[in-house]
Design an enzyme around this catalytic site. Structure first.
Site, short mmCIF file in Angstrom:
data_model
loop_
_atom_site.label_atom_id
_atom_site.label_comp_id
_atom_site.label_asym_id
_atom_site.label_seq_id
_atom_site.Cartn_x
_atom_site.Cartn_y
_atom_site.Cartn_z
CG ASP A 1 17.53 -3.18 -6.37
OD1 ASP A 1 18.39 -2.36 -6.76
OD2 ASP A 1 17.00 -3.10 -5.26
CG ASP B 1 9.65 -2.54 3.53
OD1 ASP B 1 10.89 -2.57 3.35
OD2 ASP B 1 8.82 -2.85 2.65
CD GLU C 1 9.36 -4.27 -0.63
OE1 GLU C 1 9.77 -4.07 0.52
OE2 GLU C 1 9.01 -3.34 -1.39
C1 GLP Z 1 15.24 1.03 -2.59
C2 GLP Z 1 16.42 0.16 -3.02
C3 GLP Z 1 17.22 -0.31 -1.81
C4 GLP Z 1 17.55 0.87 -0.91
C5 GLP Z 1 16.28 1.54 -0.47
C6 GLP Z 1 16.51 2.67 0.52
O1 GLP Z 1 14.23 0.26 -2.09
N1 GLP Z 1 15.99 -0.96 -3.78
O2 GLP Z 1 18.40 -0.96 -2.26
O3 GLP Z 1 18.31 0.44 0.19
O4 GLP Z 1 15.62 2.02 -1.63
O5 GLP Z 1 16.74 3.87 -0.14
P1 GLP Z 1 17.28 5.17 0.58
O6 GLP Z 1 18.74 4.97 0.76
O7 GLP Z 1 16.98 6.28 -0.39
O8 GLP Z 1 16.57 5.32 1.87
#
Ligand code: GLP
Length: 279
Positions: free
Chosen positions: A67, A136, A143
């Site tokens: 993404d 979430d 989402e």
């Molecule tokens: C963002 C990314 C996800 C990732 C999430 C969690 O939303 N698009 O791919 O898994 O963050 O991030 P973190 O690993 O910092 O908790």
């Protein structure tokens, strides 16, 4: 789903990096799906170290990222382009031609997303998709409520995700509200998936992903439908799993088995696995 629990963030990261390194050792033209976020940073650090220590050649691999924020140029310090460059691509010496990321600045996101899907297919499909889980329960930027058959598209972010991301930006108004992301359907087509989580803030969604119903409200739960999804966490993230003892029993019993399935390494087997009988 193969549920594995490691002592802490470092051992979780080492185990994840070992899976990726062994894949590239055996398949020098592997196609890797990559994730951002704080969780995979340790895996990437270990992967760079292993690549150097064991002299693994990464020049033949191709990567696709899950993404990117809409509206951020690749050069922005918080873009996922910059994140990947700093945390992985520079360390492995990957060239621009080997790496594929969606652009947050494309004036035609629909066409770009369709092209991205096509590029994944042309590359032969993703062998191993690395994932984290959002607060979430999302994977990539899929989402709650996203189609579990969804393809790469432009999406609006959940207020919780926007709030989670404010720590990376100077002003609240600068936090992107939209993103381009692979869909759950795109992710499920990878030959294998590796999802990581660490810390007790993830324990609730981690339990929902593994033991809750398959639901678009926790898009990571769609991994229950994947034939080879490996879920590795530290002890804190695993704390709310009801069947934790059983998962650890399985991990011990199957310790002599390879972490990735044979069909990742043998395209012919993969084709057989996916084709309908003709007679
Ligand atoms: C963002 C990314 C996800 C990732 C999430 C969690 O939303 N698009 O791919 O898994 O963050 O991030 P973190 O690993 O910092 O908790």
């Amino acid at each position: 789903m193969f549920v594995k629990v490691e002592r802490d963030y470092e051992t979780m990261s080492q185990r994840g990096a070992r899976i990726v390194a062994d894949l590239v050792k055996q398949k020098s033209d592997a196609v890797l799906g990559l994730a951002t976020g704080s969780t995979p940073v340790g895996l990437y650090e270990n992967l760079i170290r292993i690549a150097k220590d064991e002299n693994i050649d990464f020049s033949g691999i191709t990567t696709f990222n899950l993404d990117e924020y809409e509206g951020l140029p690749a050069s922005h310090p918080e873009s996922y382009h910059t994140f990947m460059q700093v945390n992985l691509f520079d360390g492995l010496g990957l060239s621009e031609q080997q790496t594929n990321l969606l652009s947050g600045m494309d004036i035609d996101p629909v066409a770009q997303c369709a092209d991205f899907e096509m590029m994944i297919r042309r590359a032969g499909g993703i062998d191993l998709q690395i994932l984290g889980i959002g607060g979430d329960g999302h994977i990539a930027f899929c989402e709650p409520g996203s189609s579990l058959a969804g393809r790469t598209s432009l999406v609006a972010l959940h207020p919780k995700t926007i709030a989670d991301n404010t720590r990376f930006f100077d002003k609240k108004e600068d936090v992107p509200r939209k993103a381009l992301t692979m869909g759950v359907g795109t992710i499920l087509e990878a030959r294998s998936c590796l999802i990581l989580a660490a810390g007790d803030a993830k324990s609730e969604v981690w339990a929902q992903m593994i033991e809750g119903p398959v639901t678009s409200q926790v898009t990571a739960s769609a991994l229950q439908l994947h034939p080879w999804a490996i879920a590795i966490s530290d002890r804190d993230a695993a704390a709310k799993l009801k069947n934790l003892d059983f998962y650890q029993h399985i991990d011990g019993e199957l310790a002599d088995q390879p972490e990735l399935p044979l069909w990742v390494f043998q395209p012919e087997l993969d084709q057989r696995r996916n084709s309908m009988p003709t007679a």
